[in-house]
Structures are given as C-alpha cells and as structure tokens.
Design an enzyme around this catalytic site. Sequence first.
Site, PDB file in Angstrom:
ATOM      1  CE1 TYR A 276      54.105 -22.094 -47.342  1.00 58.55           C
ATOM      2  CE2 TYR A 276      52.155 -23.212 -46.514  1.00 58.55           C
ATOM      3  CZ  TYR A 276      53.500 -23.232 -46.852  1.00 58.55           C
ATOM      4  OH  TYR A 276      54.237 -24.372 -46.696  1.00 58.55           O
ATOM      5  CG  HIS A 431      50.708 -24.323 -49.683  1.00 53.97           C
ATOM      6  ND1 HIS A 431      51.499 -25.333 -49.174  1.00 53.97           N
ATOM      7  CD2 HIS A 431      51.546 -23.481 -50.344  1.00 53.97           C
ATOM      8  CE1 HIS A 431      52.756 -25.102 -49.505  1.00 53.97           C
ATOM      9  NE2 HIS A 431      52.809 -23.998 -50.212  1.00 53.97           N
TER      10      HIS A 431
END
Length: 749
Positions: A276, A431
């Site tokens: 990410y 996440h």
Amino acid sequence: MNKKKTNTYLMCLLILTLSISTSSIQAQEHPKLILTKAGVEKIRAELGKVPLFDASLEQLKKEVDAEIALGIDTPVPKDYSGGYTHARHKKNWIVLQKAGVLFQILEDEEYAIYVRDMLLQYAELYPTLPAHPKTRSYARGKLFWQCLNDSNWLVYVSQAYDCVYDFLTKKERKNLEENLFRPFADWISVKNPQFYNRVHNHSTWGNAAVGMIGLVMGDDELVDRALYGLKNAPVNTGEKDNDGGFIYSEDGKAGFLANLDEPFSPDGYYTEGPYYQRYAMYPFLIFAEGLENVKPELKILEYKDGVLLKAVNALLNLSDADGEFFPLNDGQKGMSIYTSSLVSAVDIAYHHGGNNPQLLSIAKEQGKVLLDDSGLAVAIGLRDGEATPFEKKSINLSDGPKGEQGGVGILRYGNEDLTLVFKYAAQGLSHGHYDKLSYSFFEKGDEVLQDYGLSRFVNIEQKGGGNYLKENKSWAKQTIAHNTLVQNETSHFKGKYEIGSKHHSELYFFDESQSEVQVVSAKESNAYPGTEMHRTIALIKGYGFEKPFLLDILKVNSDSTNQYDLPFYFMGQVIQTNFEYKTPKELYPLGKKHGYQHLWMEGLGKASEDNSKFSWMNERRFYTLTTITTTADEMRFVRIGANDPEFNLRRDAGLILRRKDTQHTTFVSVLESHGSYSPVSEFAVNSKSNIASVNMVHDGTKYTALAIEDLRGEKHLFILSNKDASNSSKHKLNINGNDYSWSGPYYFK
C-alpha cells in the site's frame, strides 16, 4: 475608526487578499501542475536527443492513438472492479492524462480535441449519476463502486485538464468546472467525510484529487481542504471493513499533511506495508510535485524532514532481488518496482531530491520515464552515463510517526543472495495482520519461507468482484498464517483490530556492522497478556558452510501453561525428515477458528531426537531446517485450503512444531540453504545438511547460548544477552567450565 467600520475594513481586506491570492494562481500559465510551461519547452528542444524519453514517448503515442481510433465511451456505471464499466472508466482516466501530455509535447490538436470531447461527455453524464449501484463499499463513488476509484480518476484527469486548459474556451471551462470537477471534488470529500477525513491510503488519494483539481482551477478553498481535511467532520476511530475502515489520527487531524505525519515513520516506512505504500506513493508524490510547481512557498518536499523522498528509498529497500515488494500485511505477491507508481516515484525523487545517481539505475531497469520535467531529467542523466548501482543493504526501518512503534528489520547477505525480513511493527491500520515477530526468508528473489500476503484477486471480477475475499480475514490476517508463535490456537490480540492497533513490538537491537554476523532482535509482550515473546534472528556466515545460515531463537515466558504452535511455511517439495510421521486416511481441518479451520492436517509425527531435521527442495536448491526438540514435541505437516469451497486460497504447505502443556520455553532453529539439482545432468550436489547438531548449552534469565557443530566437527557458539542490549555493557558467562567474556548484546565465535 469605530468598531463596526473596523470590522468592515478587515472583512474587505480579507476578501481582497483572498481574491489576489486566487487570481494570482489563475494568472499562472498552463500547464503548471506536473508539466510546466518551461518544462514543455525544454522537452520539445530535447526531442530526438534523449533515447529513453523518446522511446517512452513513442510507446505512449501508440497507446493513445489506438484508443482514439476506438472512439470515446463513457458508459453508465454498473460494475465492480474488473467489470466493463469499471475497466472503461479506468482506461479513460489513463488515456486522458496521456493524451493531454501528448498535446503539450507534440502540439497536435487531435489530442486536445479528444480530451475536450471526452471531458464534455463526462460533464453531461456526471450530474445524472446517483451513488454507484453496487453497495458494498463504505463510501460509494459515482463513476466507480468506491470513492477511492473516483479519486484515482480525478488525480489523473486533473492533469489532463491542466494540459488542455488554454485550448478550451471560457464557456467550456465553466461547464466542466460547474458540472463535473467541483461536484466531483465535493462528492469525494464533503459528501463522504468517512472516506475523506481520515488517515489511510484511500484518503490520500482523495486529498490529492481535491487538491490537484483545486490547483488547476485556482481554487484555494479546495487546496486547503486537501491539505488540512474537512473542518468539523465527525471523527470515527473504529474499523468498518477490509477496504478501509474509518481510521482517523488520534487527535482528529485529517488531510494530506496528516497523512504525511501519521502513517510515515522518520525513516520513510509506511505503516500499512510496502504494497500500500507503493499504491499511495503516486498521489503523495504527484500532488507534492504539483504543490512544488504551483505553491513552492509550501516547500512540501521538505515537510517532516523530507519524508516523501525518504519513502522512495525505503520502498526500494522493501523489495527482493527481483524488485518484488515483500508481502507484509495485505500485499499482493508480484507487485514490484516496475509498476507505474514506482516509475513516477523514482523520477520525481531524482528530479526533486538532489539527482541521486543510484535512482538512475532503477529507472534504467524500469525501462521508461514520465513524460514530464522529472522524466526528462532522469532520461538525460541516463543518456549522460551518470547512473550508479542502487545498493540494497541490511536496513532497519522504524514504524510510527516518531519511529517509536516497532519496525521492520531486513538482513541481506551478498548481492541479495539471502534476505531475511523480520516484522516487529505496529498494526498497520486496517490492512495490518496479526503477526508480531514474524519473518520470511528469500534466496535470490525466491521465497524460502513465505509470508502469505493477501487473499484477493485484484480486479478479477469473477473472484468477489476483484475485491477482498472473506478469507482475507479468516485466514490471511490470522497469526497461524505467518511464521510466528501462536498460543492456544488463538491469534495475537484475539484477532481484534481495536486491541492490536494499540500495541506494537519493541526493538531489542539491530546490528549489521559485522558482515559475517548480522542480527535483529525484538520483544512482544501484548499479543498474549501475561506472555512475553523475545525473538532473535541472526544471518551467519560460518566457516565450513557453503552459504550463510539463519539462526532463529524464540524465547517465551508466560505466567500460565499453554500450547504453543510455531509454523514454517516452506516453498517446495519435501525431501526428507529424521522423524517418523503418519498421513491420515482422510484429511481434516487442524482447528475451528483463528485460521486453523483453513489448514488440512496432512501428516502427524513425534520428535524422536534432540534435533528434528526437515529438508525440502525449491527452485533446484536444497534447504534444511534443524530444530531443537524434545520427545513430547509434535511435528505436523499442514496444507492451506480447508473450508475453502471456492478455492480462494493457495494450496501452500507448512510444518508446525507444536509444544503442549508448557509455560516457559525456547524454540531454536537453524535454516540452511545448500547444494543444487540439475534436471539436465540429473546430478544432486551437496543435497544434505552440513549440521551435525544444534544444542542449547545455556538458557537462563540473563543469557541463552547455542552451540552449532558441523559435520567436520567445527563448532560455533552464539550467546545472547536476554536483558541488556547495550553495546557498551560487558558480559561474562561460564559454560561447561569455560569462561566467555564480551561486550554488547551477543557473542559469536
């Protein structure tokens, strides 16, 4: 002057100041955002003289010409990721940006007309659109099923608008801004504060989108909204779903600057992990470049001690020998430095970060550059032979806004011949995974012991609309999916985000100063209340060994008796064990929850010796794991895939060492890479372990000592100081009548 007149005067002065500020931005020539007027002139002057730039331009021209030939299509949105309407609008944002660039560089009005006509179609379509018909997202877009993709669209399309701004008539610009761009910016921000006003990669895209269109339009209010977030928006610190729970900074701050302050450590590590970080680097850097060009007084690239430029270096170091990012937290395997967001990151970091020649070697590998000022600078540097190799060395990257929330330690030997990735970081926002003190191991870019990564088929519509699958929570995030300790078949922090987000592991020490012995060590005391885990991993080049070996010491102290599972997810084919095991006639799941329900039991054995050995082969290389065991220890072969009727999980294998009814214990393992196999000559070379024995010769509160003996009788001794990691502290320990003295946290000979 009375009070009323004074207030009127001040209000008029404020309005005048804002008017001057806004008009000064409007008065700037276009393009000004990413491409600049001066930069375009320089690019045109260099055309035909800079090979990589010319090749990139030619390739881009072919792509855009092919799209123009197909005609314009702006369909009414209806699909998830991977569906036609999703893919078409995604393709449109890419082609619009590229066509705008071609218009500026080649001065061919065909590209400007294409951009204009498509934007006018969007301006006609957008006011008619309700929220997207797919309702899965916590923040639905209009063109796409989530505001995130709408933000992607606006980040790219703002660049296209900047490129054709002066080509358009005032009437056309007024139409686009009133019917498309301003309502678009309001939808992803004011109308969806739960998406926009938080700290997360989603919000970074939203902030950049609003800010970039604001810069092009000369709208200071939008730029401020991007930098500082929405004022008086509700704050929600919970997590809603896998696609980005409502994660805000603790003090309620939001906006682009908050997203620089909170997720990035001073070393440039992004708390969500490299997958990410890679995704977020494009909006971070492309908006920063726009701010640098339009509002240089902000000095955005110097913010937080230049953290954005540091982040590029950190991200490159978070890749293996093939350039693929380590799949920490939610991460898709195979994502690499060759993705377009890293092309932009490398180019912008080179151009604005002091022309680091090592970045040129990365750009050369990528084989393309941005068609803007920064890309030209890189291409010229390569043309002029200024590139030097990018050296990825052992590195410790801290986590947390101030670098005080754990981190990731990477040990490398040689030219990335062997690489250890040790994770002792913070949760990593929504996440993150529950995998404190986990590690993965690579040889030449190939996984030896793996981290599973995420459970998602990104943009493959047939698999859950291309979105996160339920197995991401039930398996990939769970502790048993990682190479770390599981207590009583329960994930760290009970697998609950609200608990895990409050804690992080603590670095004990990191030492890469000795080329022959590199060590990283960390402690975790919150994953299981009442239990402390202390894991130390060393990469050691011992004499008599073909390659360095990995020494893994995991010391566990608890105030209760527990069952401990330590998994090793190996890649490849089983070759040999020195313990007997039985395979069941019928497969059955290892457990019922916390990821255990997804593991098939394929074999069960008991350790029969002080050292249990397990060998396997992968990529024509041999590996042996030697583990100190007792006869009470169980050895369980497992395979991922139970309770997975849709085959969403990979069928990877693992070996679990189970130790029951234990309070305090120490797990010790040595992992060797050795030999090779040729299917052509059919010769196996050095296919057997070089270790004769691994013995724990001392294990106390203060010190743990391991003796490693190879087949030729050569011995190594590793002593760890368990309580004092100071480099200046002096230690002395008597082992079997021999005194050993040293300074620092460990001894090796």
